[in-house]
Design an enzyme around this catalytic site. Structure first.
Site, short mmCIF file in Angstrom:
data_model
loop_
_atom_site.label_atom_id
_atom_site.label_comp_id
_atom_site.label_asym_id
_atom_site.label_seq_id
_atom_site.Cartn_x
_atom_site.Cartn_y
_atom_site.Cartn_z
N ARG A 268 4.09 -8.91 7.10
CA ARG A 268 3.09 -8.30 6.23
C ARG A 268 2.16 -7.74 7.01
O ARG A 268 2.14 -8.30 8.50
CB ARG A 268 2.59 -9.01 5.20
CG ARG A 268 1.87 -10.31 5.69
CD ARG A 268 1.43 -11.20 4.55
NE ARG A 268 0.75 -10.53 3.47
CZ ARG A 268 0.37 -10.80 2.26
NH1 ARG A 268 0.87 -12.13 1.87
NH2 ARG A 268 -0.40 -10.43 1.39
N LYS B 15 -7.81 -10.25 -4.94
CA LYS B 15 -8.60 -9.69 -5.98
C LYS B 15 -9.42 -10.52 -6.61
O LYS B 15 -10.41 -10.23 -6.99
CB LYS B 15 -7.43 -9.30 -7.01
CG LYS B 15 -6.76 -7.90 -6.61
CD LYS B 15 -5.53 -7.46 -7.82
CE LYS B 15 -4.61 -8.59 -8.10
NZ LYS B 15 -3.55 -8.48 -7.06
N GLU C 146 2.84 -4.68 -8.36
CA GLU C 146 2.29 -5.06 -9.67
C GLU C 146 1.13 -4.46 -10.22
O GLU C 146 0.33 -4.09 -9.59
CB GLU C 146 1.99 -6.70 -9.57
CG GLU C 146 3.17 -7.40 -9.12
CD GLU C 146 2.85 -8.83 -8.94
OE1 GLU C 146 2.35 -9.65 -9.99
OE2 GLU C 146 2.82 -9.44 -7.82
#
Length: 764
Positions: A475, A485, A260
């Protein structure tokens, strides 16, 4: 109970403390593991557990949820070593899931290769034939030959061979053909990035990467054989769609890396890149870089640029750069088709009303098709307010969520399409459809998307279009950091870090600024591997990969941080002595640089003492020490101190080294130096899990290490004078350092990448 559970996980399953702590947080998995251990104890009686069993038993508990009644059956085969390889274990899991209502033992054993033992000799014969066939390519590429492809070919012939044996035989045979690795083999491949259709920025250096297929990826389906995959939904249209897919692709592997564009990439993305680009490359396929640009309010053009730059820096070359927005019209047309076939409807419930689980169906779920079509077109035309309506699909997700949203209204200009659209597709809607459009063969994603797999298949089949296969993997979970973020921004706002590329973070731009090379990051990803088992990795594994790469590639220089002046009273000549120092001592064909050895020298304060202590091997009264690369030793003549009693200067005599005066130690030094700023970075957080409220009740901000950055002035030899940003050095006996982007023509700034073990006891 927690303590006894912890002991079982450590002693029976051989868990580390870190792994044990992480697993205990998952109560369901912990309970299943305890059940497995009890069953094993009952079957083993007093017999020892086979060495291969703990890993397989853990995978059994994590992969066969919902089929616990079949655990005793599988455990019996694991404990008697009839199932001891990944290939047989994966086949066993597949058989149980497909035949859970009725297990036929003879059929099971045949399906899993029980009783079939592939000898080392058989593997060697197969590898010999493949090496002979590919000899010219191997001789040309030497140790950069893609051994993963050969592993796959051996596996195709000898399905039940042990993967470790295959790898060991291939390594041995190739080494026998090529001989020991040369300095050229060990040197990393690098070249200036070319201007291609991928539009890689000119200033980026590409690091060519190799990838070996291993772990769960060895069991992936072949292109066109999607229907053979566990859980894949076969419809009356599947055969024709797969046939058309093979005609369009030629049967090659096609993957995609779909970030993204709402932030910068971190080390977790590095694993995703490594897997998607690597798996395609290992199979002679292609990989798209596809931006998932469906959320315009969070996307910026700079993120597109930064991501393209980082993908190139990591050594990956997409076959093409694409965007979900490339397919907005097709996605819209398919949404209309979904409504027409009764699979979607326009809903007016608010966001908070459809959050969570155990909800009721929307009161608008069964509204007339024509009404939903009109409202959806009104949404596209901008006739409805933001939040007033969404398009939802009539499907219940695996995790129980009802009717996922396919489209929502957002009056926000898009970085690429501007104001052309005011409705945007969600990930749940667009991702699988874009995969289908691009003929993706293996849709590789992390485990959190496992609950969306059935919806992925349902949507493609509802539209009667080609359906790729979704494969999930764990992951990359790294301790001692945060990834969000939002949390990065909080750290910046609090003045704790100076940006998203602060070297204390694990974003890719931060790692580059710290001096971590793409080769080290990719080697780390390869070591972590690709499995479905959730693991938590300590940064020390990354540090080991960094050291392994930089030990060969980092240019040597000498730097003094906490300096003491040394005056050589009997310097042997008027002019300075020119000393040759190897740039890359681990390479046979190393280059050299020259530094001056003069009568005024600076050494580290820790390398001189006014008292000769036991086990102290450096400069002290009555004990000489060697100056690296000079061939000279120095001996104390007089020690001068300041008013506080600290050593300020040492007057010494020098003498050429001979058989009679060999020093106990050699120390680094500088003369005719450059004065540079050095930033010494430590861990940003005090604890391994700064976000765990049990460990850090006050939150991650309170866990920040206030001493994680120390700025010092260092004297460095002049060989670094022409260094460029991101150039990597090993300052001898101190550590690895990198030129920071804040450097200017008149002021070099270095960031510490890693300290050497030799310097661990020093103050800096």
């Amino acid at each position: 109970m927690a303590e006894s559970s912890s002991n079982i996980l450590k002693e029976f399953f051989k868990f580390s403390d870190e792994k044990c702590t992480e697993t205990l947080k998952n109560k369901s998995l912990t309970t299943t593991l305890l059940q497995v251990s009890e069953e094993c104890k009952a079957q083993l009686a007093s017999h020892p557990i086979p060495a291969t069993a703990p890993t397989l038993l853990y995978q059994l508990a994590s992969k066969l949820k919902g089929h616990e009644n079949h655990f005793p059956f599988i455990i019996k085969y694991i404990l008697n070593s009839k199932i001891k390889t990944d290939a047989k274990f994966s086949a066993a899991i597949q058989y149980i899931k497909s035949n859970f209502r009725s297990i036929n033992p003879p059929e099971f054993e045949q399906f899993c290769g029980i009783g079939i033992e592939v000898s080392v000799g058989e593997v060697e014969n197969c590898v010999d034939q493949l090496i002979e066939t590919n000899k010219d390519v191997i001789l040309q590429r030497r140790y950069r030959y893609n051994k993963g492809e050969m592993v796959g070919k051996v596996r195709a012939v000898l399905k039940w061979a042990d993967g470790k044996v295959i790898k060991e035989v291939i390594d041995s045979k190739i080494e026998g053909l090529l001989g020991p690795k040369t300095a050229e083999d060990l040197a990393p491949l690098s070249k200036e990035a070319k201007q291609t259709h991928v539009n890689v920025p000119k200033q980026v250096t590409k690091h060519e990467q190799s990838y070996e297929i291993s772990g769960d990826a060895l069991n992936f389906h072949k292109p066109g054989e999607n229907h053979k995959t566990d859980g894949y939904i076969v419809t009356p249209f599947t055969r024709d769609l797969l046939s058309q897919h093979l005609k369009e692709t030629g049967g090659i592997v096609i993957t995609r890396f779909p970030p993204e564009p709402n932030g910068i990439l971190h080390i977790g993305h590095a694993k995703a890149m490594n897997f998607n680009f690597g798996y395609a490359k290992a199979n002679g396929g292609i990989c798209y870089l596809r931006f998932d640009d469906t959320n315009p309010e969070k996307e910026e053009k700079r993120f597109f640029t930064q991501i393209i730059e980082m993908v190139a820096w990591m050594g990956h070359e997409p076959c093409k750069i694409t965007y979900t927005s490339d397919f907005f019209q097709q996605l819209y047309d398919w949404a209309i088709e979904l409504i027409q076939t009764g699979h979607a409807y326009v809903d007016h419930q608010k966001h908070d009303e459809i959050k969570g689980w155990n909800l009721e169906f929307s009161p608008w779920r069964d509204r007339p098709i024509e009404e939903s079509i009109k409202l959806f077109r009104d949404m596209k035309a901008g006739l409805l307010k933001e939040g007033e309506a969404t398009l939802r699909m009539k499907y219940t997700m695996e995790d129980g969520k009802l009717d996922p949203v396919a489209y929502r209204i957002k009056y926000q200009p898009h970085p690429r399409t501007g104001d052309e659209w005011c409705i945007y597709p969600t990930y749940d809607y667009s991702h699988c459809l874009c995969d289908s459009i691009q003929n993706i063969t293996h849709s590789l994603c992390t485990k959190e998307f496992q609950a969306r797999r059935s919806a992925y298949y349902w949507l493609c089949n509802a539209l009667r279009i080609y359906c790729p296969v979704q494969w999930e993997y764990s992951r990359l979970n790294l301790t001692g950091t945060v990834i969000s973020k939002r949390k990065f921004r909080k750290l910046i706002d609090e003045g704790i870090i100076d940006g998203m590329d602060d070297p204390r973070l694990f974003t890719l731009t931060a790692l580059r600024r710290r001096g971590v090379s793409p080769d080290a990051i990719n080697a780390f990803c390869a070591k972590v591997g690709v499995t479905q088992t959730q693991t938590v990795i300590e940064p020390v594994m990354l540090d080991a990969c960094i050291t392994e790469v930089l030990d060969v590639t980092a240019r040597r220089a000498m730097a003094v941080f906490d300096r003491v002046k040394i005056s050589v009273t009997n310097f042997p000549q008027i002019e300075p002595i020119s000393v040759d120092i190897p740039d890359f001592p681990k390479k046979d064909n190393t280059t050299f640089h020259k530094v001056n050895f003069e009568k005024e020298v600076f050494i580290e304060r820790s390398d001189v003492s006014d008292t000769l202590l036991p086990d102290y091997r450096r400069l002290a009264p009555g004990q000489a020490v060697g100056l690296r690369h000079t061939g000279y030793t120095i001996s104390i003549q007089e020690i001068l101190k300041d008013i506080n009693g600290a050593i300020n200067e040492v007057k010494v005599t020098c003498e050429l080294v001979s058989d009679t005066n060999k020093p106990k130690a050699w120390i680094h030094w500088v003369s005719n130096h450059l004065e540079c700023q050095v930033r010494l970075y430590e861990k940003l957080f005090k604890h391994s899990h700064p976000e765990d409220p049990k460990v850090v009740p006050g939150g991650y901000i309170t866990d920040c290490n206030k001493n994680s950055l120390k700025v010092v002035t260092a004297y460095i030899d002049r060989s670094v004078e022409e260094a460029k940003v991101f150039d990597e050095f090993q300052f001898e006996r101190v550590g690895y350092f990198c030129v920071d982007s804040d450097s200017s023509k008149n002021k070099l700034i270095f960031n510490r990448t890693l300290a050497l073990k030799e310097s661990s006891s020093k103050v800096y």
